[in-house]
Design a protein around this motif. Structure first.
Motif, mmCIF file in Angstrom:
data_model
loop_
_atom_site.group_PDB
_atom_site.id
_atom_site.type_symbol
_atom_site.label_atom_id
_atom_site.label_comp_id
_atom_site.label_asym_id
_atom_site.label_seq_id
_atom_site.Cartn_x
_atom_site.Cartn_y
_atom_site.Cartn_z
ATOM 1 N N GLY A 1 0.712 -1.131 -0.045
ATOM 2 C CA GLY A 1 0.007 -0.137 -0.089
ATOM 3 C C GLY A 1 0.780 1.189 -0.182
ATOM 4 O O GLY A 1 0.405 2.264 0.508
ATOM 5 N N ALA A 2 1.943 1.102 -0.605
ATOM 6 C CA ALA A 2 2.638 2.404 -0.827
ATOM 7 C C ALA A 2 2.122 3.516 -1.738
ATOM 8 O O ALA A 2 2.252 4.421 -1.585
ATOM 9 C CB ALA A 2 4.134 2.173 -1.324
ATOM 10 N N LEU A 3 1.456 2.805 -2.738
ATOM 11 C CA LEU A 3 0.481 3.245 -3.537
ATOM 12 C C LEU A 3 -0.739 2.398 -3.802
ATOM 13 O O LEU A 3 -0.644 1.450 -3.797
ATOM 14 C CB LEU A 3 1.169 3.911 -4.698
ATOM 15 C CG LEU A 3 2.302 3.041 -5.426
ATOM 16 C CD1 LEU A 3 1.786 2.113 -6.101
ATOM 17 C CD2 LEU A 3 3.385 3.614 -6.048
ATOM 18 N N ILE A 4 -1.691 3.088 -4.612
ATOM 19 C CA ILE A 4 -3.094 2.364 -4.999
ATOM 20 C C ILE A 4 -2.946 2.830 -6.398
ATOM 21 O O ILE A 4 -3.613 3.965 -6.988
ATOM 22 C CB ILE A 4 -4.102 2.916 -4.211
ATOM 23 C CG1 ILE A 4 -4.288 2.513 -2.432
ATOM 24 C CG2 ILE A 4 -5.424 2.043 -4.629
ATOM 25 C CD1 ILE A 4 -4.847 3.086 -1.927
ATOM 26 N N PRO A 5 -2.725 1.818 -7.215
ATOM 27 C CA PRO A 5 -3.065 2.126 -8.746
ATOM 28 C C PRO A 5 -4.499 2.006 -8.949
ATOM 29 O O PRO A 5 -5.071 1.171 -8.614
ATOM 30 C CB PRO A 5 -2.226 0.665 -9.447
ATOM 31 C CG PRO A 5 -1.181 0.523 -8.297
ATOM 32 C CD PRO A 5 -1.980 0.586 -6.919
ATOM 33 N N LEU A 6 -4.867 3.015 -9.885
ATOM 34 C CA LEU A 6 -6.241 2.812 -10.246
ATOM 35 C C LEU A 6 -6.402 2.623 -11.625
ATOM 36 O O LEU A 6 -7.227 1.600 -12.136
ATOM 37 C CB LEU A 6 -6.830 4.286 -9.966
ATOM 38 C CG LEU A 6 -6.615 5.006 -8.469
ATOM 39 C CD1 LEU A 6 -7.085 6.366 -8.536
ATOM 40 C CD2 LEU A 6 -7.635 3.984 -7.716
ATOM 41 N N ILE A 7 -5.756 3.385 -12.759
ATOM 42 C CA ILE A 7 -6.234 3.262 -14.172
ATOM 43 C C ILE A 7 -4.764 3.202 -14.942
ATOM 44 O O ILE A 7 -3.894 4.124 -14.866
ATOM 45 C CB ILE A 7 -7.062 4.455 -14.533
ATOM 46 C CG1 ILE A 7 -8.054 4.902 -13.653
ATOM 47 C CG2 ILE A 7 -7.366 4.389 -16.125
ATOM 48 C CD1 ILE A 7 -9.111 3.683 -13.712
ATOM 49 N N HIS A 8 -4.827 2.257 -15.792
ATOM 50 C CA HIS A 8 -3.852 2.177 -16.837
ATOM 51 C C HIS A 8 -4.232 3.116 -17.935
ATOM 52 O O HIS A 8 -5.197 2.730 -18.777
ATOM 53 C CB HIS A 8 -3.322 0.797 -17.406
ATOM 54 C CG HIS A 8 -2.440 0.755 -18.433
ATOM 55 N ND1 HIS A 8 -2.166 -0.367 -18.945
ATOM 56 C CD2 HIS A 8 -1.697 1.631 -18.643
ATOM 57 C CE1 HIS A 8 -1.213 -0.256 -20.205
ATOM 58 N NE2 HIS A 8 -0.727 0.957 -19.736
ATOM 59 N N ARG A 9 -3.528 4.287 -17.958
ATOM 60 C CA ARG A 9 -4.017 5.233 -18.837
ATOM 61 C C ARG A 9 -3.350 5.451 -20.157
ATOM 62 O O ARG A 9 -2.125 5.457 -20.528
ATOM 63 C CB ARG A 9 -3.803 6.789 -18.361
ATOM 64 C CG ARG A 9 -4.810 7.417 -17.187
ATOM 65 C CD ARG A 9 -4.484 8.556 -16.774
ATOM 66 N NE ARG A 9 -4.127 9.638 -17.806
ATOM 67 C CZ ARG A 9 -3.747 10.778 -17.660
ATOM 68 N NH1 ARG A 9 -3.544 11.382 -16.451
ATOM 69 N NH2 ARG A 9 -3.588 11.612 -18.995
ATOM 70 N N GLY A 10 -4.257 5.397 -21.317
ATOM 71 C CA GLY A 10 -3.704 5.817 -22.525
ATOM 72 C C GLY A 10 -3.270 7.177 -22.593
ATOM 73 O O GLY A 10 -4.139 7.983 -22.325
ATOM 74 N N ASP A 11 -2.098 7.707 -23.366
ATOM 75 C CA ASP A 11 -2.067 8.932 -23.528
ATOM 76 C C ASP A 11 -2.846 9.532 -24.547
ATOM 77 O O ASP A 11 -3.094 8.891 -25.630
ATOM 78 C CB ASP A 11 -0.341 9.125 -23.886
ATOM 79 C CG ASP A 11 0.330 8.679 -22.730
ATOM 80 O OD1 ASP A 11 0.264 9.161 -21.517
ATOM 81 O OD2 ASP A 11 1.259 7.788 -22.958
ATOM 82 N N VAL A 12 -3.696 10.314 -24.379
ATOM 83 C CA VAL A 12 -4.635 11.024 -25.467
ATOM 84 C C VAL A 12 -4.183 12.571 -25.723
ATOM 85 O O VAL A 12 -3.948 13.496 -24.777
ATOM 86 C CB VAL A 12 -6.055 11.213 -24.900
ATOM 87 C CG1 VAL A 12 -6.859 11.630 -25.977
ATOM 88 C CG2 VAL A 12 -6.208 9.620 -24.497
ATOM 89 N N SER A 13 -3.832 12.835 -27.158
ATOM 90 C CA SER A 13 -3.507 14.369 -27.545
ATOM 91 C C SER A 13 -4.411 14.441 -28.669
ATOM 92 O O SER A 13 -5.244 13.464 -29.060
ATOM 93 C CB SER A 13 -2.131 14.502 -27.825
ATOM 94 O OG SER A 13 -1.367 14.457 -26.580
ATOM 95 N N ALA A 14 -4.287 15.488 -29.510
ATOM 96 C CA ALA A 14 -4.946 15.672 -30.494
ATOM 97 C C ALA A 14 -4.119 16.853 -31.580
ATOM 98 O O ALA A 14 -3.403 17.646 -30.979
ATOM 99 C CB ALA A 14 -6.399 16.310 -30.434
ATOM 100 N N HIS A 15 -4.329 16.629 -32.793
ATOM 101 C CA HIS A 15 -3.808 17.678 -33.614
ATOM 102 C C HIS A 15 -4.492 18.136 -34.752
ATOM 103 O O HIS A 15 -5.406 17.409 -35.139
ATOM 104 C CB HIS A 15 -2.321 17.082 -34.208
ATOM 105 C CG HIS A 15 -2.417 15.929 -34.901
ATOM 106 N ND1 HIS A 15 -2.768 15.848 -36.466
ATOM 107 C CD2 HIS A 15 -2.344 14.548 -34.975
ATOM 108 C CE1 HIS A 15 -2.922 14.748 -36.958
ATOM 109 N NE2 HIS A 15 -2.590 13.995 -35.989
#
Length: 568
Positions: free
Chosen positions: A528-542
């Motif tokens: 419990g040093a940390l609590i992972p929540l979401i594996h995030r995809g990187d999202v940008s736009a052009h």
């Protein structure tokens, strides 16, 4: 406001790296507008671990090698990647020799040499420097200048993966002539250098306004005489993720916008306007809760949130830490805030597949009943207001993160979930430029961690996690002594964990390295040093008019800005 004057002293045509440029000449496509809604605070990544600062600097200063969009290491300022097979890495794995491309120039027109590379190591490894990227130089014994175009990195132990120093956007080369009077404790004082470094990248700085805007012009000494396509560029900061998305997808006022952590249905609606394209990729980004293992109470004064302050009043209890994790419905968080760009996870190290553990998937079981049982059994009793307490200590959490609509929505959901198990939560959000800014004088940075729980995302360049996992070493805990620049935000300290980091540094076989990384991941989640929540995809736009963008989760998103062009 700091103004920088640059001087054009002639364009050097040097050996071009990569494919031939499509544009007729450098600067033919006019101006490039980039929006990083988390504004850049500094252009020296050795003094800031914030992604927006590292990526802003990558337009100017470069490493010897980069990672491409597939996670492959590719040459930048060298002709080839050193390996054992080509003789660049010694048989005993204790040294790596880099051969610098001939003819490279700094943006001020002076030669780029091995002396600059060796100086960069000296700068970061200075014992009083507080270098944010010091983990990249783990086990470096010396950096030796063999000749003007050859530099040898010597390690104190065999390094199966010797590509920590000078590889990726977090470990670029800085110019010795510019920074030689800025080492050690003087490093943060060199404002002009930190705001306007000379570089080898496609652009050079013309004006820098901290936490606002950076102006660039094409580097006249860039190694490809036909690049970059854009004569000038602006990297604007401010606003929020939603307004950044709108500026690309609806209004078209910017060409590229980064880190669009926006509710998926809103992003889809904006994209329907047809002015821009949403791009994404999955790397190692994990939205997580960091739990403070030390006492952040204001009455601790200057030692608050340090080891000297003592253990946290209630997060030092493993029952509390586990209850916090299993009372979170991660799938609901994904559905509400991420859509296809998010996956529930229990791993701080979710990729590449070789390193992804399945041993901590217990956290995916959303179980309020079990969380309540754990707290009951540990003696945390509900009071008249429904909030649990023990020995005069209430389970009352200050939960902070950066200002962002998705993050605030996540905070609100988690607060409701924790209320079901008798935990009171106060929510706090801080402007991202401040939260990630790294200002040692600010009480609101994620490094200071003057709260019980904080939430953010980070990742690591490349595909090897050794340096990243070393961020939770006991020695990497932020404190006043190191200028609050360590990466171990939870202040977690484990001899077993430290030993695994040391073992990985001596292990060459890939499968064995994978097993060691999984063990480290499992310790962080199970303890419990940390609590992972979401594996995030990187999202940008052009913009639909911007070509050449190759979305990259393994390095800076601006890693190939030299190749960007305007559609004709």
């Amino acid at each position: 406001m700091k103004k920088f004057t640059t001087f054009l002293t002639g364009t050097a045509a040097v050996l071009a790296l990569g494919a031939a440029s499509a544009q007729a000449e450098r600067g033919s496509d006019g101006h490039l507008n980039i929006l990083y809604w988390q504004a850049v605070s500094i252009l020296n990544p050795f003094l800031s671990g914030g992604t927006k600062d590292v990526e802003g600097a990558s337009m100017v200063i470069e490493p010897l090698a980069k990672y491409d969009e597939a996670g492959n290491m590719v040459p930048a300022l060298v002709d080839e990647i050193p390996t054992v097979e080509n003789g660049g890495v010694s048989e005993d794995l204790k040294s790596i020799t880099w051969k610098i491309t001939e003819g490279l120039l700094w943006s001020d027109g002076t030669p780029f040499t091995a002396n600059d590379v060796a100086f960069t190591a000296e700068y970061c490894m200075h014992p009083d420097g507080g270098c944010q990227q010091i983990a990249k130089f783990t086990d470096v014994e010396s950096v030796e200048v063999v000749d003007d175009l050859t530099v040898k990195v010597n390690f104190s132990v065999p390094k199966p993966f010797p590509y920590g120093p000078f590889v990726g956007a977090e470990s670029p080369i800085i110019q010795k002539a510019q920074f030689e009077n800025c080492t050690g404790p003087r490093a943060p004082e060199c404002t002009e250098q930190n705001f306007g470094p000379h570089g080898t990248g496609a652009f050079r700085v013309t004006e820098f306004r901290a936490n606002d805007v950076v102006s660039f012009e094409a580097n006249p000494h860039f190694r490809d005489a036909a690049k970059p396509a854009f004569a000038t560029a602006t990297l604007k900061g401010g606003g929020d993720a939603a307004s950044a998305a709108r500026s690309i997808l609806e209004t078209g006022e910017f060409d590229y916008a980064w880190n669009l952590q926006v509710e998926p249905e809103i992003l889809n609606q904006m994209a329907a306007a047809g002015r821009g394209v949403v791009v994404s990729s999955f790397g190692t980004s994990v939205e997580r809760l960091e739990l403070n293992w030390t006492d952040p109470s204001p009455d601790k004064g200057a030692i608050r949130s340090t080891i000297e302050a003592g253990p946290h009043p209630f997060l030092s209890d493993p029952a509390v830490r586990k209850a916090l994790s299993i009372s979170i419905d991660r799938e609901l968080l994904v559905e509400a805030g991420y859509g296809a760009s998010g996956q529930a996870t229990c791993n701080i190290l979710p990729a590449p597949e070789l390193y992804a553990s399945t041993a901590v998937n217990w956290c995916l079981e959303y179980d309020v009943e079990e969380a309540n049982r754990l707290l009951d059994e540990a003696g945390w009793e509900r009071g008249g207001d429904g909030i649990r307490a023990k020995d005069g200590v209430r389970l009352s959490i200050l939960y902070q993160t950066s200002t962002n609509s998705v993050r605030q929505a996540t905070q609100a959901l988690v607060k409701d979930m924790w209320q079901q198990i008798g935990i009171e939560t106060e929510l706090r959000n801080i402007d991202a430029a401040v939260f990630f800014g790294g200002d040692p004088a600010s009480p609101d940075t994620f490094q200071k961690f003057y709260a019980d729980v904080e939430m953010y995302t980070n990742n690591f360049p490349g595909t090897d996690p050794e340096r990243y996992m070393a961020g939770w070493l006991c020695s990497d805990i932020p404190s006043p002594a190191n200028g609050w620049l360590g990466a171990n935000m939870p202040r977690f300290c484990s001899e077993e964990y430290d030993a695994l980091v040391g073992q990985m540094a001596e292990t060459a076989e890939l499968e064995a390295r994978g097993e060691l990384a999984k063990k480290m991941n499992d310790i962080l989640s199970n303890e419990g040093a940390l609590i992972p929540l979401i594996h995030r995809g990187d999202v940008s736009a052009h913009s639909v008019t911007l070509e050449g963008v190759r979305m990259n989760s393994w390095d800076s998103e601006l890693w190939n800005v030299a190749d960007w062009t305007r559609a004709q």
